[in-house]
Design an enzyme around this catalytic site. Structure first.
Site: not given
Lengths: 314, 436, 174
Positions: A54-55, A82, A104, A134
């Site tokens: 969603r963000t 990774k 994020r 946030h």
């Protein structure tokens, strides 16, 4: 202002300016001009080293409405998952000519590290770092609260907000505490003591363990997502007991004062921290939060990117 | 060997004198020595201390020679004024057998810049389960007397009890890394106001204090000798103070970084400030300084912990714990303890040379500066200031938290058994004249 | 600093422009006036009032903010976004008159044409300005001009309006 890493980067005036800009952009979006040329030729990278559909979509929609080129760089299948170092990732983004990176990341401070280390020259926007902050979520929450309850005022003076749930692990709670109090709201954290950070006494908030005692006095109930994994870390006995004391149930919903609104940053655990009745009730502004998210993120992108690099934006 | 003449240095008691070194020993101490064969060290306005002894050093060899070797660590030690270091056991392989400790000891001798005394692991592989062959390590050429699982806490109380008992037969000491592992799962920094703000998982003071409390009681019960590594909390100080008053045979160390830095440093999210145990609050820092001054804390130990660049150029929670210490320790003690008026130079000599040598049983070190003593000497100009530059360190790593900070005190020369292992070259170092 | 246009001249110019607009468009029925914030919006209101007093009926009047369409955004700090309000009849098939205070490089008008294109397709787009100071960088010209002011590019022309500045005048600073 070049980056948006924490609500602490914003003065009250800055924050209000973002909300005002978002309001104007929302009107533009409602009107005939769906797409604006403002950021044409700018490259914005969504660097999502942690899942958050969603963000990511919200920032992507905001960037595209301003005509920026958007590159999605998500954790799945990308090198971040990774074990590629943050430094290598940043240098890659720099080589790609990113004007802004929306980050994020599961590590607290990851966005600040990207911004501080000068591995890349673009703006860094924190879209959630670990259990830290946030900021764009808090801005859209403040925008939503202001729209419903501020009665024309430009800040949130006098409004009472309860933030309920897992404060300890919540970046949404941290950013909201900083922003809502900056805008004049009175914030009470409602949580089992296990889910409040040691050191919370230094925050500009009240603490309550009894959700019911607040229901009749608050203007906003902001529910936080609770993760069931917390049970295994002994934060609470089980889901049933958590819901009994800290869930927003139908009964609690009915005790809220007229005009009070219910918020949730999503994704919700229906039946755990919030029942379906509450989530779907007329008091719920949860869907609207998503809509407002796009306008607020357009405002952030506009204010950070539309101006010349290095100048004070706000 | 060259003769050296240290001119006009001040001893820790303030007495200004000349010192003549010949071979491994001091052969004359008096005013106005002249000796045409000797190389002269002008030590006017300098303090001459017994060579510093570190009881807590990570030299990374064997296993992580990319971050430090016994040779590079010895060079860093000499530059910092040290003549003996104690190599912690958490190498790869772990120093839990006579073979590994003898190798470390031998490499130290070959480097020849400081005495490198290996510390043996308490438990096999630092796993906390089975005792390592401490007797064999004690009997080896490395003559190990200090045992530690540093990096890990000896958490099982029965294992700790047995270890304390076992080392009594050769007058050993257990150096405990006091950290309750259950209370510190995933911990990133001191738990408190700053961690609550930064969203970094907290490492509570109680996780250190609970282990210290348990272990002083165990040491009392079995009448053995306990050393507390890197004490960091005001509460820990109180427990050690109580234990000493009770007659328990416990000693404690503090690191230079815990005397200066606080958890506020973490607000940068720069992992160069990430260390275990973590930087604490200003209140803790003040309590540690007071305890070092009054002797509750016996020694300063560096916990010198080199890490390669990639272990620090990353997210905080991914980064390794630890910071460099050898090259800046004496300046930091000067800044925090001497300049603040809490300690005089005699106390510095005690805390950084005499006491660590006594605790570890290093007979050749911490000797009084006297005719016939080994010429283990550190010459410090306490008023010269120098700016720490991570690109000019002797260590193979560059993870110093003091980069860019100006510190008072520059080591002018270090003598290890009569050999000049370090001498300051003003031409190649960035120095600004200090004071007025 | 010199006053290039005192208050009385501004009033006369606006009245003349109003008549010219009406003449060109055969009355006000097909007209939509769009002022470009900030000062253009106030000028549009004044012209709208003059036209209403002449014709005896209101004329469609609104504002068009061009901030988000500017091509010089990267050269300076972001500007505050001003309101855009398109009057009820929209712009489709209308004779739109853009109104601004000063015509200079022409870039504002180019941005306004872009912004207008996002809203709809007018029959014609005309331009009214209080002052034309020259130095065009784009092939744009005004249909209605209050006053042509020859300037050098290192001078600055500022329009002061009672609504914002307490009095009406146009001044040139060197």
């Amino acid at each position: 202002m070049k980056h948006l890493l924490s609500i602490n980067d914003l003065s009250k005036v800055d924050a209000i300016s973002i909300l005002d800009t978002a309001e104007k952009l929302a009107r533009v979006s409602d009107g005939p001009m769906k797409k604006l040329p403002t950021l044409r030729g700018r490259t914005i990278v969504n660097l999502f080293a942690e899942d958050s559909t969603r963000t990511r979509i919200s920032f992507e929609a905001a960037a595209k409405r301003l005509s920026a080129d958007v590159i999605n760089f998500s954790a799945k299948g990308s090198s971040v998952s990774k074990g590629e170092s943050l430094k290598d990732t940043a240098q890659t983004l720099q080589a790609m000519g990113a004007d802004a990176v929306i980050v994020r990341h599961s590590a607290s401070g990851a966005a600040q590290r990207l911004a501080d280390l000068e591995w890349m020259s673009g703006s860094v926007i924190n879209a959630g770092d670990g259990t830290h902050e946030h900021p764009s979520q808090a801005l859209l929450d403040a925008f939503t609260i202001r729209k419903h309850l501020a009665k024309g005022a430009d800040d949130l003076t006098g409004l009472r907000v309860a933030i309920v749930g897992d404060v300890l692990h919540s970046r949404v709670a941290r950013s909201n505490v900083l922003l809502l109090t900056k805008l004049g709201a009175h914030v009470t954290l409602v949580s089992p003591p296990t889910l409040l950070p040691v050191g919370v006494s230094s925050w500009p908030v009240d603490i309550a363990y009894d959700f019911d005692s607040l229901l009749e006095s608050v203007d906003v109930v902001m529910m936080l997502r609770i993760q069931l994994e917390r049970m295994s870390d002994l934060f609470f006995p089980n889901a049933r007991e958590y819901s009994r004391y800290f869930g927003l149930t139908k009964d609690r919903l009915q005790k809220l004062k007229p005009g009070a609104i219910v918020m949730h940053p999503g994704p919700m655990n229906r039946g755990l921290e919030i029942t379906a009745d509450a989530a779907d009730s007329a008091r719920s502004v949860i869907v609207e939060q998503v809509t407002n998210g796009v306008s607020v993120r357009m405002a952030i992108l506009y204010l950070l990117l539309a101006g010349s690099a290095g100048e004070i934006a706000l | 060997m060259t003769k050296y003449l240290i001119k006009q240095g001040s001893l820790a008691d303030g007495k200004v004198t000349d010192i003549l070194i010949d071979g491994e020993r001091i052969i004359e101490i008096s005013q106005n020595i002249s000796n045409s064969e000797a190389q002269v060290i002008e030590a006017k306005n300098c303090i001459v201390l017994p060579g510093l002894v570190d009881l807590h050093t990570h030299l990374r060899e064997p296993g992580r020679e990319d971050s430090e070797t016994i040779l590079s660590g010895s060079m860093a030690a000499a530059k910092g004024g040290y003549v003996a270091v104690s190599a912690m056991a958490n190498t790869s392989p772990v120093a839990d057998t006579a073979g590994v400790v003898e190798q470390v000891y031998r490499l130290g001798q070959e480097a020849g810049l400081v005495d490198v005394f290996p510390i043996g692991a308490v438990t096999q592989g630092l796993a906390g389960v089975a005792l390592s062959e401490m007797g064999a390590m004690a009997d080896s050429k490395a003559h190990v007397r200090v045992f530690s699982d540093d990096g890990q806490c000896v958490f099982d109380p029965l294992v700790m009890r047995r270890a304390l008992e076992y080392v009594k037969q050769f007058n050993g000491v257990i150096a405990q890394h006091a950290q309750d592992p259950r209370l510190t799962v995933g911990s990133q920094m001191n738990e408190g106001e700053v961690s609550s703000r930064l969203g970094l998982k907290g490492w509570p003071a109680v996780a250190e204090e609970a282990i210290i409390a348990r272990d002083v009681l165990l040491a009392e019960h079995v009448q053995s000798r306990l050393h507390i590594c890197h004490l960091t909390t005001a509460g820990g100080v109180e427990i050690v103070r109580w234990a000493k008053a009770r007659g328990i045979n416990v000693t404690a160390e503090v690191t230079p970084h815990h005397l200066l830095l606080t958890d506020e440093s973490a607000t940068s999210y720069d992992p160069v400030f990430k260390v275990n145990p973590p930087l604490r609050t200003q209140n803790d820092v003040l309590a540690l300084r007071q305890a070092l001054a009054d002797g509750t804390i016996d020694i300063v130990a560096t916990d010198h912990a080199p890490h390669p660049v990639e272990a620090k150029e990353c997210e905080w929670q991914e980064a390794a714990f630890g910071m460099l210490g050898l090259e800046t320790a004496l300046s930091i003690v000067n800044k925090t303890m001497v300049e603040s008026g809490l300690m005089n130079w005699a106390a510095v000599a005690e805390r950084m040379s005499v006491a660590p040598a006594r605790i570890a049983g290093y007979a050749d070190h911490g000797q009084e500066i006297a005719v016939g003593s080994f010429a283990n000497l550190t010459v410090l100009n306490p008023t010269l200031k120098s700016r720490v530059d991570r690109d000019r360190v002797a260590s193979r790593s560059r993870n110093t938290p003091f980069h860019g900070i100006e510190l008072p005190g520059v080591v002018i020369a270090t003598f290890f058994k009569g050999k000049a292992t370090y001498s300051f070259d003003a031409k190649t170092s960035e120095i600004s004249a200090g004071g007025n | 600093m010199s006053v290039a246009l005192p208050a009385a001249d501004i009033a006369r110019a606006l009245t003349r422009i109003s008549h010219e607009i009406l003449e060109r468009n055969s009355g006000s029925d097909s007209l939509t006036l769009l002022g470009i914030p900030t000062r253009g919006a106030h000028l549009a209101k004044r012209i709208s009032a003059i036209i209403e007093s002449i014709e005896g009926k209101p004329v469609q009047t609104g504002t068009l903010d061009i901030t988000l369409h500017r091509d010089d955004l990267r050269l300076r700090p972001p500007r505050a976004i001003m309101p855009t309000s398109i009057p009820a009849l929209g712009i489709e098939g209308r004779n739109v008159v853009l109104i601004d205070d000063v015509l200079y490089s022409g870039r504002t008008i180019r941005a306004a044409l872009d912004a207008l294109g996002e809203v709809g397709r007018p029959k014609t787009v005309q331009l009214a300005v209080l002052v034309d100071r020259g130095h065009r960088e784009l092939p744009i010209r005004a249909d209605f001009v209050g006053k042509n002011l020859p300037t050098s590019s290192n001078q600055s022309v500022s329009v002061k309006l009672t609504e914002l500045d307490g009095s009406d005048e146009v001044v040139i600073d060197s």
